[in-house]
Design a protein around this motif. Sequence first.
Motif, PDB file in Angstrom:
ATOM      1  N   SER A  12       0.853  -1.181   0.000  1.00 47.38           N
ATOM      2  CA  SER A  12       0.000   0.000   0.000  1.00 47.38           C
ATOM      3  C   SER A  12       0.889   1.231   0.000  1.00 47.38           C
ATOM      4  N   TYR A  13       0.448   2.257  -0.688  1.00 47.53           N
ATOM      5  CA  TYR A  13       1.168   3.523  -0.727  1.00 47.53           C
ATOM      6  C   TYR A  13       0.317   4.548   0.004  1.00 47.53           C
ATOM      7  N   ILE A  14       0.906   5.166   1.023  1.00 47.67           N
ATOM      8  CA  ILE A  14       0.154   6.033   1.921  1.00 47.67           C
ATOM      9  C   ILE A  14       0.845   7.382   1.999  1.00 47.67           C
ATOM     10  N   ARG A  15       0.078   8.436   1.799  1.00 45.85           N
ATOM     11  CA  ARG A  15       0.633   9.792   1.917  1.00 45.85           C
ATOM     12  C   ARG A  15       0.720  10.130   3.406  1.00 45.85           C
ATOM     13  N   ALA A  16       1.871   9.802   3.986  1.00 50.53           N
ATOM     14  CA  ALA A  16       2.143  10.029   5.406  1.00 50.53           C
ATOM     15  C   ALA A  16       3.630   9.781   5.626  1.00 50.53           C
ATOM     16  N   ARG A 125      -6.740 -13.424   3.632  1.00 48.53           N
ATOM     17  CA  ARG A 125      -6.965 -13.029   2.239  1.00 48.53           C
ATOM     18  C   ARG A 125      -8.006 -11.914   2.153  1.00 48.53           C
ATOM     19  N   LYS A 126      -9.040 -11.984   2.985  1.00 49.48           N
ATOM     20  CA  LYS A 126     -10.085 -10.956   2.979  1.00 49.48           C
ATOM     21  C   LYS A 126      -9.734  -9.770   3.882  1.00 49.48           C
ATOM     22  N   GLY A 127      -9.125 -10.061   5.027  1.00 49.56           N
ATOM     23  CA  GLY A 127      -8.942  -9.038   6.054  1.00 49.56           C
ATOM     24  C   GLY A 127      -7.910  -7.977   5.763  1.00 49.56           C
ATOM     25  N   TRP A 128      -6.717  -8.403   5.350  1.00 51.40           N
ATOM     26  CA  TRP A 128      -5.661  -7.409   5.156  1.00 51.40           C
ATOM     27  C   TRP A 128      -5.997  -6.334   4.123  1.00 51.40           C
ATOM     28  N   PRO A 129      -6.557  -6.655   2.959  1.00 47.31           N
ATOM     29  CA  PRO A 129      -6.856  -5.575   2.013  1.00 47.31           C
ATOM     30  C   PRO A 129      -7.782  -4.513   2.607  1.00 47.31           C
ATOM     31  N   LEU A 130      -8.777  -4.933   3.364  1.00 48.41           N
ATOM     32  CA  LEU A 130      -9.705  -3.981   3.968  1.00 48.41           C
ATOM     33  C   LEU A 130      -9.039  -3.166   5.068  1.00 48.41           C
ATOM     34  N   VAL A 131      -8.286  -3.820   5.935  1.00 49.47           N
ATOM     35  CA  VAL A 131      -7.610  -3.107   7.019  1.00 49.47           C
ATOM     36  C   VAL A 131      -6.606  -2.099   6.455  1.00 49.47           C
ATOM     37  N   LEU A 132      -5.843  -2.497   5.443  1.00 50.64           N
ATOM     38  CA  LEU A 132      -4.854  -1.589   4.878  1.00 50.64           C
ATOM     39  C   LEU A 132      -5.509  -0.431   4.131  1.00 50.64           C
ATOM     40  N   ALA A 133      -6.638  -0.674   3.486  1.00 52.61           N
ATOM     41  CA  ALA A 133      -7.371   0.418   2.842  1.00 52.61           C
ATOM     42  C   ALA A 133      -7.896   1.386   3.895  1.00 52.61           C
ATOM     43  N   LEU A 135      -6.580   1.880   6.910  1.00 50.78           N
ATOM     44  CA  LEU A 135      -5.402   2.580   7.427  1.00 50.78           C
ATOM     45  C   LEU A 135      -5.026   3.737   6.509  1.00 50.78           C
ATOM     46  N   LYS A 136      -4.967   3.469   5.216  1.00 52.95           N
ATOM     47  CA  LYS A 136      -4.617   4.508   4.237  1.00 52.95           C
ATOM     48  C   LYS A 136      -5.626   5.651   4.284  1.00 52.95           C
ATOM     49  N   SER A 137      -6.913   5.308   4.274  1.00 54.72           N
ATOM     50  CA  SER A 137      -7.949   6.329   4.322  1.00 54.72           C
ATOM     51  C   SER A 137      -7.840   7.161   5.592  1.00 54.72           C
ATOM     52  N   TYR A 138      -7.650   6.488   6.722  1.00 55.04           N
ATOM     53  CA  TYR A 138      -7.569   7.195   7.997  1.00 55.04           C
ATOM     54  C   TYR A 138      -6.386   8.160   8.031  1.00 55.04           C
ATOM     55  N   GLY A 142      -8.312  11.265   7.639  1.00 54.34           N
ATOM     56  CA  GLY A 142      -8.880  11.312   8.979  1.00 54.34           C
ATOM     57  C   GLY A 142     -10.161  10.492   9.106  1.00 54.34           C
ATOM     58  N   GLN A 143     -10.592   9.861   8.002  1.00 53.80           N
ATOM     59  CA  GLN A 143     -11.807   9.046   7.982  1.00 53.80           C
ATOM     60  C   GLN A 143     -11.433   7.596   7.694  1.00 53.80           C
ATOM     61  N   ALA A 144     -11.701   6.713   8.647  1.00 57.83           N
ATOM     62  CA  ALA A 144     -11.460   5.292   8.436  1.00 57.83           C
ATOM     63  C   ALA A 144     -12.639   4.676   7.695  1.00 57.83           C
ATOM     64  N   LEU A 145     -12.432   3.494   7.138  1.00 52.96           N
ATOM     65  CA  LEU A 145     -13.507   2.737   6.503  1.00 52.96           C
ATOM     66  C   LEU A 145     -14.212   1.900   7.563  1.00 52.96           C
ATOM     67  N   ASP A 146     -15.413   1.458   7.258  1.00 54.27           N
ATOM     68  CA  ASP A 146     -16.150   0.576   8.148  1.00 54.27           C
ATOM     69  C   ASP A 146     -15.670  -0.854   7.887  1.00 54.27           C
ATOM     70  N   VAL A 147     -14.723  -1.318   8.683  1.00 52.74           N
ATOM     71  CA  VAL A 147     -14.122  -2.625   8.441  1.00 52.74           C
ATOM     72  C   VAL A 147     -15.061  -3.781   8.821  1.00 52.74           C
ATOM     73  N   PHE A 148     -16.179  -3.474   9.465  1.00 50.44           N
ATOM     74  CA  PHE A 148     -17.127  -4.516   9.854  1.00 50.44           C
ATOM     75  C   PHE A 148     -18.376  -4.539   8.962  1.00 50.44           C
ATOM     76  N   ALA A 149     -18.400  -3.732   7.909  1.00 51.60           N
ATOM     77  CA  ALA A 149     -19.586  -3.643   7.047  1.00 51.60           C
ATOM     78  C   ALA A 149     -19.932  -4.986   6.432  1.00 51.60           C
ATOM     79  N   GLU A 150     -18.929  -5.720   5.961  1.00 55.16           N
ATOM     80  CA  GLU A 150     -19.193  -6.999   5.303  1.00 55.16           C
ATOM     81  C   GLU A 150     -19.755  -8.023   6.286  1.00 55.16           C
TER      82      GLU A 150
END
Length: 154
Positions: A12-16, A125-133, A135-138, A142-150
């Motif tokens: 993942s590439y993160i502007r930070a 396989r499912k978890g890391w892509p969502l968690v890393l996305a 993290l990047k968004s947050y 400053g806004q995290a994704l809803d990692v429990f939506a699925e």
Amino acid sequence: MSGATTEFVYVSYIRATREKVFEALVRPEVARKYWGHENVSDWEPGSKWEHVRVQGGRQVELAGEVLEIEPPRRLVISWANASEYEDASRHSRVTFELATLGEMVRLTVTHDRLVPDSGMAQGIRKGWPLVLASLKSYLETGQALDVFAERRAG
């Protein structure tokens, strides 16, 4: 761990800064914001770490040991379901490598020593892509994704 194993590599590439990304991995109050869990440890080599769910009451879901730590460049931990923590043969390994590229960080997460087609490998396989996305968004907005939506939808 004996027998065949598999690994997953996520980039993942993160502007930070590396410091901000590393802090997001090891500070419980930051991890809670983008992961819905806290990563709790004193972060010394050989120390235990715990992945603690905070929604619906505190519960340790994963645990392992800090294998290597070189802030803010590298963190290596073992990883197991909390119920399997005492059995080192059930541990997989996660390596976080952070490299500065101009105004961003390349975060490479390698999760290896996994039993192919195991429940853990399928979850990874499912978890890391969502968690890393998340993290990047947050870190970038400053806004995290809803990692429990699925989980709620399915």
